[in-house]
Design an enzyme around this catalytic site. Structure first.
Site, PDB file in Angstrom:
ATOM      1  N   ILE A   1       0.846  -1.195   0.000  1.00 22.10           N
ATOM      2  CA  ILE A   1       0.000   0.000   0.000  1.00 22.10           C
ATOM      3  C   ILE A   1       0.876   1.238   0.000  1.00 22.10           C
ATOM      4  CG2 ILE A   1      -1.790   1.258   1.251  1.00 22.10           C
ATOM      5  CD1 ILE A   1      -2.486  -1.456   2.601  1.00 22.10           C
ATOM      6  N   CYS A   2       0.603   2.155  -0.905  1.00 19.73           N
ATOM      7  CA  CYS A   2       1.333   3.422  -0.979  1.00 19.73           C
ATOM      8  C   CYS A   2       0.481   4.529  -0.374  1.00 19.73           C
ATOM      9  CB  CYS A   2       1.664   3.754  -2.430  1.00 19.73           C
ATOM     10  SG  CYS A   2       2.424   5.376  -2.641  1.00 19.73           S
ATOM     11  N   VAL A   3       0.822   4.935   0.808  1.00 21.90           N
ATOM     12  CA  VAL A   3       0.114   6.046   1.454  1.00 21.90           C
ATOM     13  C   VAL A   3       1.086   6.702   2.426  1.00 21.90           C
ATOM     14  CG1 VAL A   3      -0.829   4.598   3.301  1.00 21.90           C
ATOM     15  CG2 VAL A   3      -1.992   6.716   2.679  1.00 21.90           C
TER      16      VAL A   3
END
Length: 257
Positions: free
Chosen positions: A93-95
């Site tokens: 997940i890219c956050v």
């Protein structure tokens, strides 16, 4: 050695309290799966938000906690395959909340809410899945079709009716790292597992409410004879009323004479 022994006692105590709070009062559309013997990996089932291509699907994710948590952020992965610009093909997940914007004061609740918000508002400009990001920018209908296809094939099917309201918490906390890239770590996808999480009191209340609703008996439809009888009665009443008006008019005319 138990996995919990890798974490300091005060962190174990903090996590235990927070996980209990998440179980007693879960965020909208999120159900945490608790393993008391291992707090190093936190699992959660996330309902696809209503009105998105992920609706009617449940996606399992995990947060991996490092031994120096909460000084270092957890690492997030989707275990259920999903077609999304900010989720890599290996599930990463890219956050920003899990990267440069991490703050030790942020709790697991905040992290889980941000991840679900990502399903509502993707950021294609900083995509880990380039195909999904390009498709979202150039042809949303095609992107949505792909995402719904993945949802239908890979997502866990909900066992109870989803609420129609959008997530209540603000999506303003959502922030994606535009410089993030996929690293070499692998988190292979799993086949959609059956949801083993116990139903929370909130869910149980919702199910009980649905089961206690008793449908009102349908109005008995009139058969042809009954309908004809009712029609004749209505016509008779209308004729009688018209005749009475004529008689009254004649009486008034006679009085004038």
């Amino acid at each position: 050695m138990a996995a919990n022994e890798n974490l300091p006692p005060n962190i174990i105590k903090q996590l235990s309290k927070e996980l209990k709070n998440l179980n007693d009062s879960p965020p909208e559309g999120i159900n945490v799966v608790v393993n008391d013997d291992d707090f190093s990996a936190i699992f959660a089932d996330i309902e696809g938000p209503v009105g998105t291509p992920y609706e009617n699907g449940i996606f399992r994710m995990k947060l991996i906690l490092s031994p120096d948590f909460p000084q270092s952020p957890p690492r997030g992965y989707f275990m259920t395959r999903i077609f999304h610009p900010n989720i890599a093909t290996n599930g990463e997940i890219c956050v920003n909340t899990l990267k440069k914007d991490w703050n030790p004061s942020l709790g697991l609740r905040h992290v889980l809410i941000v991840v679900r918000c990502l399903l509502i508002e993707p950021f294609p400009e900083s995509a880990l899945n380039e195909q999904a990001g390009k498709m979202l920018l150039e042809d949303y209908d095609e992107y949505a079709r792909h995402a719904r296809l993945y949802t239908g094939i890979h997502a866990i099917k909900p066992k109870y009716k989803q609420k129609t309201g959008a997530i209540s918490e603000s999506t303003s906390a959502l922030n994606v790292d535009p410089t993030s890239t996929v690293n070499g770590d692998k988190a292979p996808f799993l086949s959609p597992p059956p949801s083993t999480a116990p139903l929370t009191p909130k869910v149980l209340g919702s199910v009980a409410q649905d089961q206690n609703v008793i449908a009102a008996p349908a109005a008995k439809s009139l058969g042809p004879p009954a309908a004809q009888k009712k029609g004749r009665a209505a016509m008779g009443a209308a004729k009688a009323q018209a005749d009475k008006k004529k008689i009254d008019a004649r009486k008034r005319s006679l009085k004038r004479l």
